[in-house]
Design a protein around this motif. Structure first.
Motif, PDB file in Angstrom:
ATOM      1  N   THR A  94       1.020  -1.169  -0.031  1.00 37.13           N
ATOM      2  CA  THR A  94      -0.081   0.097   0.023  1.00 37.13           C
ATOM      3  C   THR A  94       0.828   1.235  -0.048  1.00 37.13           C
ATOM      4  O   THR A  94       0.745   2.036  -0.741  1.00 37.13           O
ATOM      5  CB  THR A  94      -1.105  -0.144   1.138  1.00 37.13           C
ATOM      6  N   SER A  97       2.713   1.756  -3.188  1.00 30.78           N
ATOM      7  CA  SER A  97       1.955   2.009  -4.399  1.00 30.78           C
ATOM      8  C   SER A  97       1.570   3.480  -4.411  1.00 30.78           C
ATOM      9  O   SER A  97       1.457   4.290  -5.452  1.00 30.78           O
ATOM     10  CB  SER A  97       0.467   1.412  -4.315  1.00 30.78           C
ATOM     11  N   ALA A  98       1.414   3.802  -3.041  1.00 30.68           N
ATOM     12  CA  ALA A  98       1.089   5.333  -2.943  1.00 30.68           C
ATOM     13  C   ALA A  98       2.436   6.248  -3.298  1.00 30.68           C
ATOM     14  O   ALA A  98       2.377   7.228  -4.015  1.00 30.68           O
ATOM     15  CB  ALA A  98       0.734   5.617  -1.507  1.00 30.68           C
ATOM     16  N   THR A 140      -3.681   1.370  -4.348  1.00 36.29           N
ATOM     17  CA  THR A 140      -3.389   1.672  -3.119  1.00 36.29           C
ATOM     18  C   THR A 140      -4.585   1.342  -2.448  1.00 36.29           C
ATOM     19  O   THR A 140      -4.476   0.931  -1.127  1.00 36.29           O
ATOM     20  CB  THR A 140      -2.941   3.347  -3.042  1.00 36.29           C
TER      21      THR A 140
END
Length: 655
Positions: A94, A97-98, A140
């Motif tokens: 997460t 991905s952000a 995300t």
């Protein structure tokens, strides 16, 4: 030794991956300063590093969930540790991905980081309105949901859906990879998606085994590694095939292998070959020796070496995504209407020869058909070695059904269905009526339940998951003959008169969903009529014929409506392809209605004939059963019946 492995294995993977990434960026120029609007060194290196972290964390997430689902007993401490690894990996996924989305915004806009309103508004528009930003925002958010679920879910059935969601998190990434120019975009997306998912399962499974080594005694380790080895072999084949397709689309010819992109591809190929050799050594020698002697020393060092080569492939793969391809990915200045709509040039006029000569290969269905044939025949061979019988004609029907599926999804139908509604409808009829008749008659579920070994350690293999699926409430509902008939008939209206039709034509994922939908709905309907696999409820034979006739009457009504209609379905697609040969779009649609009405009658007749034959055989079996019972009881039931008639006659005489 185990503590060293738990540290050396993941450390080797991470260190080698980062070194390979930096080397690949240097070879391919992926981090070189841009001539115009350079985003800065932090962004040029931060973006590929963030993508590398996404790939590594996705592997840990999918690999840990996969091992928990198929290889590790739910009641063991290793199961809890595996889900902890999955949760930690999902959290890292997460965050990475952000960061990738954030660096992508900086790379695209070449803006400097600031905290004013214009920067935040621009970032918000990028994440919500631009396709690239939307993809990383979706990734995300899905990663965050998977993180929470990995902490909360411990039920195996629920965990299966968490695993599916983890795989779905990679779909937006697949759609944002190299597009391979205008032509071949769908093939590039499919190849990249397969590559990401199966490489993650392959790498993640081995990484999690190394992390869980402390809690695995030798017998359990042998079992887990043996199960993982079978999955790894499938992953190796899929990764090799998808990698070849991706390289072919982006390189095109052997002379381009000497370009920076081609050199990085060669390094990945070398790492893949080394991994294949290590896997062969594992399967043939190391696992057997580990089971016999219990000594882990050589096994674990081989695992560390395998993780090192995986680090090479992962690092260079991340660098490859930032390297310019030899085939330019720019859109040609002049495109035909067909290229704008479909991404492919208009095929030649449809004739018998062009229909047979034109191919549009879909790697997903090539692999599905190939693995389906191999696994089915392997099950038959296992039964024969065990001394059990399996009718030969079922194997022939299964192979014929999958070969037909291969042609429908890769041959002339897959080429012309984008331009001719009649070809689309012909493919629909084949997928939903002809192919299911062959596949259902082969009894794949019965074969799987007989051929796959039953597990007794609390884990769920494919046999256990099949049984759970067959006996689930959902399967009870959708396999009900009435429900299956309604789904089969109503899907015509629900598909062609809703936005689903447009989605299936414009989006490659929608196209794949369409094929799966037609197959499943057709399979359920045919299974309800002539299936030999176990189902919760089966209709009596007279009602099966009534269900068949009622459903086909609706089918014929749909075909007649298309034949007599004046409105063109998806007019801005079939009416705008720029096709200068063949019938007009509306005449072709009417021909498609004729196909739905007429060609559908052939499988209908076959189904009616099979139901009648099964009905006759069922009556003969029942008659033989009653005859055997009469022989065993010396016709006791007949004697009782005659005595009852005599008693009735005496009563009538007295009255």
């Amino acid at each position: 030794m185990l503590r060293v492995v738990r540290i050396a294995g993941p450390a080797t993977l991470v260190v080698v991956a980062f070194v390979a990434l930096l080397t690949g960026l240097a070879i391919g120029g992926g981090a070189a300063p841009q001539l115009l609007e350079d985003p800065g060194e932090v962004v040029r290196y931060g973006l590929p590093i963030a993508k590398l972290l996404v790939n590594l964390s996705a592997a840990g997430m999918i690999g840990a969930i996969g091992l928990a689902l198929f290889a590790i007993p739910p009641a063991s401490p290793s199961f809890t540790r595996s889900l902890d690894v999955a949760a930690a990996s999902a959290a890292l996924f997460t965050i990475a991905s952000a960061l990738t989305g954030f660096f992508s915004y900086l790379s695209v806009t070449a803006r400097a980081l600031s905290f004013d309103d214009s920067f935040s508004q621009g970032l918000g528009q990028f994440l919500t309105q631009i396709e690239l930003g939307q993809a990383w925002l979706a990734t995300t958010l899905i990663g965050a949901v998977v993180t929470v679920l990995c902490f909360a879910v411990r039920n195996l059935t629920a965990l299966l859906f968490v695993g599916v969601l983890a795989v779905v998190a990679l779909v937006p990434m697949a759609q944002q990879g190299h597009a391979a120019g205008t032509d071949g975009h769908d093939a590039a997306v499919a190849a990249l998606g397969l590559h990401l998912v199966f490489a993650a399962a392959w790498l993640g499974g081995l990484l999690v085994i190394a992390l869980l080594s402390r809690g695995l005694d030798t017998p359990r380790l042998v079992t887990v590694v043996s199960r993982y080895s079978s999955v790894a072999l499938v992953c190796f084949i899929v990764v090799a095939a998808s990698g070849y397709v991706s390289a072919e689309l982006r390189i095109g010819s052997l002379d381009r292998l000497l370009t920076p992109y081609g050199l990085i591809v060669l390094v990945k190929v070398g790492a893949l070959v080394a991994l294949g050799l290590i896997g062969a050594v594992h399967r043939r020698f190391v696992i057997r020796k580990l089971a016999g002697t219990g000594r882990r020393h050589h096994f674990w060092w081989l695992v560390v070496a395998e993780l090192g080569f995986m680090g090479i492939a992962t690092g260079f793969g991340a660098a490859l995504a930032r390297t310019a391809t030899p085939i330019p990915e720019t859109v040609p200045p002049e495109q035909t209407a067909a290229q704008i709509l479909t991404g492919e040039p208009l095929p030649p006029e449809l004739t018998a020869s062009t229909f047979l000569a034109q191919w549009n290969f879909d790697l997903i269905w090539i692999l599905v058909c190939a693995f389906g044939i191999v696994f089915y025949l392997a099950g038959v061979i296992r039964l024969h070695r065990r001394g059990d019988r399996w009718p030969w004609y079922r194997s022939v029907l299964w192979v014929a059904g999958l070969l037909m599926l291969f042609y429908v999804t890769n041959g002339g139908l897959n080429v012309y269905e984008k331009y001719l509604f009649s070809m689309h409808m012909f493919g629909h009829m084949t997928l939903s009526m002809a192919i299911p008749v062959l596949l259902v008659s082969a009894g794949p579920v019965t074969l799987a339940l007989r051929a796959i070994k039953k597990r007794d350690d609390g884990t769920r293999g494919f046999r256990e998951w099949i049984l759970i699926g067959v006996h689930s409430k959902f399967a009870t509902v959708v396999a009900n003959p009435i429900v299956a008939g309604v789904l089969f008939a109503a899907s015509l209206v629900a598909f062609y008169y809703t936005p689903l039709f447009r989605w299936a034509m414009e989006n490659h994922i929608g196209h794949e969903w369409m094929i799966v939908h037609f197959l499943i709905v057709g399979y359920l309907f045919v299974q309800a009529l002539i299936g030999i696999d176990p189902v919760p409820y089966k209709l009596p034979y007279p009602f099966r014929l009534l269900l068949l006739l009622a459903t086909m009457a609706f089918h014929a009504f749909f075909g007649l409506a298309l034949m007599e209609g004046d409105g063109l379905l998806l007019s801005d697609w079939y009416g705008a392809t720029g096709r200068d040969w063949g019938p007009s779009a509306i005449d072709d649609q009417r021909a498609g209605g004729g196909i739905a009405w007429s060609i559908g009658e052939i499988p209908t007749f076959a189904l009616a004939l099979i139901v009648a034959v099964q009905w006759s055989r069922s009556d003969k079996k029942e008659t033989k059963r009653l005859d055997r019972k009469a022989d065993r009881t010396n016709e006791a039931e007949l004697g009782e019946y005659n005595a009852m008639l005599e008693e009735l006659a005496r009563r009538e005489g007295r009255s």
